[in-house]
Scaffold this active site. Sequence first.
Site, PDB file in Angstrom:
ATOM      1  N   LYS A  14      -8.368  -0.126  -8.433  1.00  0.00           N
ATOM      2  CA  LYS A  14      -9.233   0.280  -7.311  1.00  0.00           C
ATOM      3  C   LYS A  14      -9.822   1.672  -7.531  1.00  0.00           C
ATOM      4  O   LYS A  14     -11.001   1.906  -7.278  1.00  0.00           O
ATOM      5  CB  LYS A  14      -8.443   0.276  -5.986  1.00  0.00           C
ATOM      6  N   ARG A  87      -3.150  -1.060   4.614  1.00  0.00           N
ATOM      7  CA  ARG A  87      -1.980  -1.529   3.867  1.00  0.00           C
ATOM      8  C   ARG A  87      -1.206  -2.595   4.653  1.00  0.00           C
ATOM      9  O   ARG A  87      -0.299  -3.211   4.122  1.00  0.00           O
ATOM     10  CB  ARG A  87      -0.995  -0.382   3.620  1.00  0.00           C
ATOM     11  N   ARG A 124      -0.088   5.617 -16.661  1.00  0.00           N
ATOM     12  CA  ARG A 124      -1.285   6.201 -16.039  1.00  0.00           C
ATOM     13  C   ARG A 124      -1.156   7.727 -15.970  1.00  0.00           C
ATOM     14  O   ARG A 124      -0.109   8.267 -15.626  1.00  0.00           O
ATOM     15  CB  ARG A 124      -1.441   5.630 -14.626  1.00  0.00           C
ATOM     16  N   ARG A 158       1.674  11.075 -11.873  1.00  0.00           N
ATOM     17  CA  ARG A 158       2.090  11.071 -10.473  1.00  0.00           C
ATOM     18  C   ARG A 158       3.588  10.823 -10.347  1.00  0.00           C
ATOM     19  O   ARG A 158       4.146   9.976 -11.036  1.00  0.00           O
ATOM     20  CB  ARG A 158       1.339   9.966  -9.721  1.00  0.00           C
ATOM     21  N   ARG A 169       6.948   0.282  -5.001  1.00  0.00           N
ATOM     22  CA  ARG A 169       5.584   0.283  -4.448  1.00  0.00           C
ATOM     23  C   ARG A 169       4.958  -1.110  -4.545  1.00  0.00           C
ATOM     24  O   ARG A 169       4.276  -1.557  -3.636  1.00  0.00           O
ATOM     25  CB  ARG A 169       4.714   1.303  -5.197  1.00  0.00           C
TER      26      ARG A 169
HETATM   27  P1  AMP Z   1      -1.792   5.186  -3.306  1.00  0.00           P
HETATM   28  O1  AMP Z   1      -2.372   6.393  -3.917  1.00  0.00           O
HETATM   29  O2  AMP Z   1      -2.798   4.374  -2.538  1.00  0.00           O
HETATM   30  O3  AMP Z   1      -1.001   4.348  -4.274  1.00  0.00           O
HETATM   31  O4  AMP Z   1      -0.749   5.692  -2.197  1.00  0.00           O
HETATM   32  C1  AMP Z   1       0.355   6.503  -2.555  1.00  0.00           C
HETATM   33  C2  AMP Z   1       1.352   6.521  -1.399  1.00  0.00           C
HETATM   34  O5  AMP Z   1       0.726   7.062  -0.229  1.00  0.00           O
HETATM   35  C3  AMP Z   1       1.858   5.157  -0.956  1.00  0.00           C
HETATM   36  O6  AMP Z   1       2.953   4.709  -1.753  1.00  0.00           O
HETATM   37  C4  AMP Z   1       2.283   5.452   0.481  1.00  0.00           C
HETATM   38  O7  AMP Z   1       3.488   6.172   0.514  1.00  0.00           O
HETATM   39  C5  AMP Z   1       1.189   6.411   0.941  1.00  0.00           C
HETATM   40  N1  AMP Z   1       0.034   5.704   1.544  1.00  0.00           N
HETATM   41  C6  AMP Z   1      -1.240   5.662   1.060  1.00  0.00           C
HETATM   42  N2  AMP Z   1      -2.040   4.946   1.849  1.00  0.00           N
HETATM   43  C7  AMP Z   1      -1.259   4.511   2.870  1.00  0.00           C
HETATM   44  C8  AMP Z   1      -1.512   3.694   4.016  1.00  0.00           C
HETATM   45  N3  AMP Z   1      -2.722   3.186   4.266  1.00  0.00           N
HETATM   46  N4  AMP Z   1      -0.478   3.468   4.870  1.00  0.00           N
HETATM   47  C9  AMP Z   1       0.742   3.977   4.636  1.00  0.00           C
HETATM   48  N5  AMP Z   1       1.050   4.732   3.568  1.00  0.00           N
HETATM   49  C10 AMP Z   1       0.064   5.003   2.680  1.00  0.00           C
END
Ligand code: AMP
Length: 210
Positions: A14, A87, A124, A158, A169
């Site tokens: 994405k 999510r 990554r 990260r 995750r």
């Molecule tokens: P991402 O960068 O999208 O993989 O998000 C990293 C982390 O941020 C996730 O594992 C969650 O802990 C938190 N996070 C990101 N977006 C959301 C969301 N829409 N709702 C809840 N937690 C989120």
Amino acid sequence: MKQLIFIGAPGSGKGTQSESLIKQNSYRHISTGDLLRKEIAEGSQLGKTVKEIMDKGNLVTDAIVLELLKKNCDLKNGKYIFDGYPRNFDQAKVLVQQFLANQDFLAIYFHIDTGVLVERLTNRRSCSGCGAIYNIKFSPPKTLNVCDRCGHTPLTHRSDDHVDVVTNRIDVFKKSIDPVIEYFKSLGRLETIDAAKSSDWVYQQILSKI
Ligand code: AMP
């Protein structure tokens, strides 16, 4: 152009596709994960609240992400890619009913066998200068640990891209995403893309749908 909602497991591409669309089609990118990481980097109270949850790969509360969205997007004046939001089903309803009422929008589901994602994610790296994303095995930068695009060094790994957290995750994603996909499907607003294919192919597919 439509408002775009990218749905996909962590590592499904994405972020990479968002980068291309921003460069070539003047989209704006809104990643709730990036917004949360920014809060952590700035040491804000909110950042302190979410750090432990994110380090384990769990979801933060809907109220927190909603607040960040309200602060950071201006849908009247731009076309956005929502990356990492929604999510879960409640977030999807809020997005459609509160943010996207009266807007043309499309959700794109990056479908991929989650078995391949652990390797994608653990390899990554990203540039903390410009946000460019690399995979040290499949698409490394020309010079080890240096961003091709802006020359920034070092690239960062990260904290939630380490193997134990990555597994959680992916599990969290799998447990909560089906109702989101069904919801967009029921609205007639879902397109599914084979995210295992090359990023150029995926990009062309997205262009053909928007
Ligand atoms: P991402 O960068 O999208 O993989 O998000 C990293 C982390 O941020 C996730 O594992 C969650 O802990 C938190 N996070 C990101 N977006 C959301 C969301 N829409 N709702 C809840 N937690 C989120």
